[in-house]
Design an enzyme around this catalytic site. Structure first.
Site, PDB file in Angstrom:
ATOM      1  N   ASP A 151     -19.431 -12.456  60.395  1.00 42.83           N
ATOM      2  CA  ASP A 151     -18.480 -12.091  59.358  1.00 42.83           C
ATOM      3  C   ASP A 151     -17.241 -11.535  60.073  1.00 42.83           C
ATOM      4  OD1 ASP A 151     -17.176 -11.572  56.998  1.00 42.83           O
ATOM      5  OD2 ASP A 151     -18.856 -10.588  56.025  1.00 42.83           O
TER       6      ASP A 151
HETATM    7  C1  BGC Z   1     -16.440 -11.051  53.754  1.00 40.51           C
HETATM    8  C2  BGC Z   1     -16.948 -12.475  53.744  1.00 40.51           C
HETATM    9  C3  BGC Z   1     -15.798 -13.447  53.803  1.00 40.51           C
HETATM   10  C4  BGC Z   1     -14.952 -13.133  55.003  1.00 40.51           C
HETATM   11  C5  BGC Z   1     -13.803 -14.094  55.201  1.00 40.51           C
HETATM   12  C6  BGC Z   1     -15.406 -10.808  54.825  1.00 40.51           C
HETATM   13  O1  BGC Z   1     -14.771  -9.576  54.651  1.00 40.51           O
HETATM   14  O2  BGC Z   1     -17.527 -10.179  53.946  1.00 40.51           O
HETATM   15  O3  BGC Z   1     -17.751 -12.691  52.615  1.00 40.51           O
HETATM   16  O4  BGC Z   1     -16.275 -14.757  53.835  1.00 40.51           O
HETATM   17  O5  BGC Z   1     -14.431 -11.825  54.866  1.00 40.51           O
HETATM   18  O6  BGC Z   1     -12.817 -13.931  54.276  1.00 40.51           O
END
Ligand code: BGC
Length: 744
Positions: A307
């Site tokens: 993530d």
């Molecule tokens: C979130 C994810 C997301 C990623 C990219 C993160 O802060 O936890 O779910 O896909 O950002 O935007």
């Protein structure tokens, strides 16, 4: 002859396809080789630096002119980034379809031209409830509402629309669906989940994966789904985002794994890792979860992506690594394939050093890079990486919006309807509409729409109906009065509101919560805001019937509102046609058919899921599965083929008759539960085993069946994954009816 034509056509395609991969186009063999072989041959030509570049994902906001998600590329900087780091993947942006198209054409052209092997980029986006980062996109309800439809075919229709509006633009990687279990109503990402039940969660997620990927196959450049966030993310001890969770092996196997497993079995090819820590170890550094569990036990063969900035967070947030280089070592050792580094290139430097020092082998790097290359090949990126103009025109089509309305209408849950105050009848002439979401688009669309936290009102489409404008359209002969929320410190304003509200025949009051994403939605108190409670109480003082519309991402505690309202409709964040769906439900044009995919708590400090243990009490305001209709359904004649089951393989058949006793056609969801009366590992008081939604015409009956193999349905996993099948008494339950049976 036919064969030769095919060969020629393929050859021509490869030559003329814009910015096709240099490597692939220079070799005829690339066409006939398997994906694995093509990936292998590409890998053989790559330097270590190029390989690590493929393992790196950067945010577009680092290379745009304004250094935000606006789609204006700083071309010089981007060229430099590609030339210097050979980055393989980028993510996030927001704009209209034409801007996306132009932007992605430019980035793919540059990526191919500026890199030695001309490998196109993998472009990722969070299209988590429709194509929510495209101005013209169709915005569906957030998952929590979608799951209340209990309708996987509806989910599949929504997923197909999302694929049609994502793949043709060249957005080939969609960071959806969320497969986390919505167990804890405090968790601010609750609305991104498909609710608390593992079966519903898995079925909805798997329906999304299947439909999204199959539909995207119709386009030259495909798009793949990504399951997130593996695993144990959604039930942190404090309820706050990215804080520690303790998850026993048993809970993992019985509650968290099944949904992810269903998505994997449906063809999920990529997985994003949980940012938090589970049982004391950050998941990004957990070989036990990423390798032993995900790869070995759950047979996941695809790409594992971190993530956002989460390797860095092993140092800054978790303190599990002393510095970034150690964090990189831990994460790669644990099993990540790609780092969503977003804004830093240090990962590249550190990983290079780790390989040169011999702490990480090049063979380990190769395994990840091969997976990434195979993904790009499977996506068709080597042949076409740029937007496909012909198909991009369907984005936001009227037929897509119709599906968005259906999705919202068939998902919303009628929680209360005292004295059949809904639908609003002919005697209602003046309707007073009030509350924070009465005339708002952004609150219907919710977070993750055009912007991470939801966009400003003006950014939402001009032609999108609000509840107010949709009601004007829905009730052309009635008067819709938009009543301003009074200042509760002013008795004059309160009296004026009461007077206006009292002059109406019915009141529709919107209450709920403001928009939030991720940690921004951490709260200390689950009770709904005071001003919302005061508004409903004031409205109730008029004695005009009050229908409350809940616009919220999680079940905020509403006990007093429940007392004060005649009708209550849970509408979640219903999306671009949410207003029209609400108006249609108020008028009776739509029949309510949603049921709660979560337990609506009655207290801020004590809540249990419906699959509570014998020693726990379950006292929600509205139970899992609750949901009213404008008709009544009578269940009768529950039958079981055998109440004494002798062997584990022979299917057992159950049936129940459901009669629509009202005078309107309506859909009903039949929920089949089983209780295992005694278990060495304590058993839940009931567990959903099948759900089925179907239309039952007025006055007619329909037989619903449930067939199960005892060895599968009656067994449960222990913490190690072994399935236990214990002899003893069981109970089959369906809407107030039950039948006891025994396995001997
Ligand atoms: C979130 C994810 C997301 C990623 C990219 C993160 O802060 O936890 O779910 O896909 O950002 O935007």
């Amino acid at each position: 002859m036919k064969h030769m034509f095919l060969k020629l056509t393929l050859g021509l395609l490869l030559i003329t396809a814009p910015f096709a991969c240099k490597q692939a186009s220079s070799s005829k063999k690339a066409v006939t080789d398997t994906v694995e072989q093509r990936a292998e041959r590409l890998l053989e030509q790559m330097t270590l630096k190029e390989k690590i570049g493929q393992m790196t994902q950067i945010c577009f906001s680092e290379v745009t002119e304004t250094r935000d998600k606006t789609l204006r590329l700083d071309e010089e900087l981007f060229r430099e980034v590609i030339a210097q780091y050979q980055v393989g993947s980028f993510l996030s942006g927001t704009g209209n379809a034409a801007e996306w198209k132009q932007f992605l054409e430019k980035v793919q052209k540059t990526a191919v031209e500026e890199s030695r092997l001309g490998i196109p980029l993998l472009i990722a986006i969070d299209h988590v409830h429709g194509s929510n980062y495209i101005d013209e996109g169709t915005i569906f309800p957030h998952n929590i509402l979608m799951s209340c439809s209990f309708d996987t075919s509806l989910m599949a229709r929504a997923a197909r629309v999302t694929a049609r509006e994502t793949a043709p633009l060249g957005l080939s990687w969609n960071f959806a669906p969320v497969m986390d279990l919505g167990k804890n109503p405090y968790w601010p990402r609750f609305y991104e989940t498909f609710g608390e039940d593992p079966l519903v969660c898995g079925a909805m997620g798997a329906a999304f994966v299947r439909a999204y990927q199959a539909e995207s196959k119709k386009f030259p450049s495909q798009s793949f789904a990504c399951g997130k966030h593996f695993i144990g993310y959604s039930d942190p001890e404090t309820g706050w985002d990215r804080t520690p969770a303790d998850v026993s092996d048993q809970t993992m196997a019985e509650y968290f794994m099944p949904a992810f497993q269903q998505a994997i079995d449906a063809g999920l090819q990529t997985m994003m890792v949980n940012s938090g820590e589970v049982n004391g170890r950050p998941v990004h550094a957990s070989k036990r979860l990423l390798d032993d569990l995900l790869r070995k036990r759950m047979n996941f063969e695809g790409v594992v992506v971190t993530d956002i900035k989460d390797i860095q967070k092993l140092v800054s947030m978790h303190g599990s690594a002393a510095n970034l280089k150690e964090a990189v070592y831990h994460a790669v050792h644990a099993g990540i394939d790609m780092n969503m580094a977003c804004s830093s290139f240090d990962f590249i430097t550190h990983l290079n050093e780790l390989v040169e020092e011999g702490r990480i082998t090049e063979a380990r790097i190769d395994r990840s890079v091969k997976r990434i290359l195979a993904l790009k090949i499977r996506l068709g990126l080597m042949e076409q990486a740029t937007p496909d103009e012909a198909h991009a025109s369907a984005i936001g089509a009227a037929s897509h919006k119709t599906i968005a309305e259906q999705a919202a209408a068939e998902s919303m849950v009628l929680l209360k309807n005292q004295d059949a105050s809904l639908p609003l009848g002919g005697d209602v002439q003046k309707i007073g509409l009030a509350g924070f979401a009465a005339h708002s688009k952004r609150l219907l669309n919710g977070p993750w729409t055009y912007e991470w936290m939801g966009a400003k009102e003006e950014r939402n489409p001009e032609d999108m109906p609000t509840i107010y404008t949709a009601m004007q359209e829905e009730f052309p002969k009635k008067e819709i009065r938009h009543l301003q929320v009074p200042d509760f410190t002013s008795s004059k304003e309160k009296a004026a509101f009461k007077q206006k509200a009292g002059a109406c025949d019915a009141l529709v009051i919107t209450v709920g919560e403001e928009l939030y994403s991720e940690f921004k939605g951490n709260i200390e108190n689950l009770r709904i805001g005071e001003e919302h409670r005061k508004l409903v109480a004031l409205a109730a003082e008029t004695n005009t019937p009050v229908a409350v519309i809940l616009i919220e991402g999680r079940p905020r505690v509403i006990n007093d509102i429940h007392e004060n309202a005649n009708a209550i409709l849970f509408a979640g964040y219903p999306g671009i046609r949410g207003g029209t769906a609400i108006a249609g439900l108020l008028s009776g044009r739509h029949m309510p058919s949603g049921k709660l995919s979560f337990s609506y708590p009655s207290s801020v400090g004590h809540f249990t899921n419906y699959y509570r243990k014998k020693s726990q009490t379950y006292d929600p305001l509205y139970a899992f599965g609750h949901g009213l209709s404008y008709t009544e359904f009578a269940y009768s004649n529950l039958q079981l083929s055998d109440t004494l089951i002798q062997d584990a393989e022979t299917p057992v058949k159950a049936r129940v008759t459901v009669t629509n006793t009202g005078d309107r056609d309506a859909k009903e969801t039949v929920l089949w539960y089983i209780r295992d009366e005694v278990g060495q590992i304590t058993r839940p008081m009931k567990m959903l085993k099948k759900f089925e939604k179907a239309l039952i015409p007025a006055g007619e009956s329909k037989t619903f069946t449930f067939e199960f193999i005892p060895g599968e349905t009656l067994s449960y996993p222990d913490g190690t994954g072994e399935m236990l099948l214990e002899k003893g008494a069981f109970r089959l339950m369906v809407k107030g009816h039950e039948e006891k049976f025994y396995y001997r």
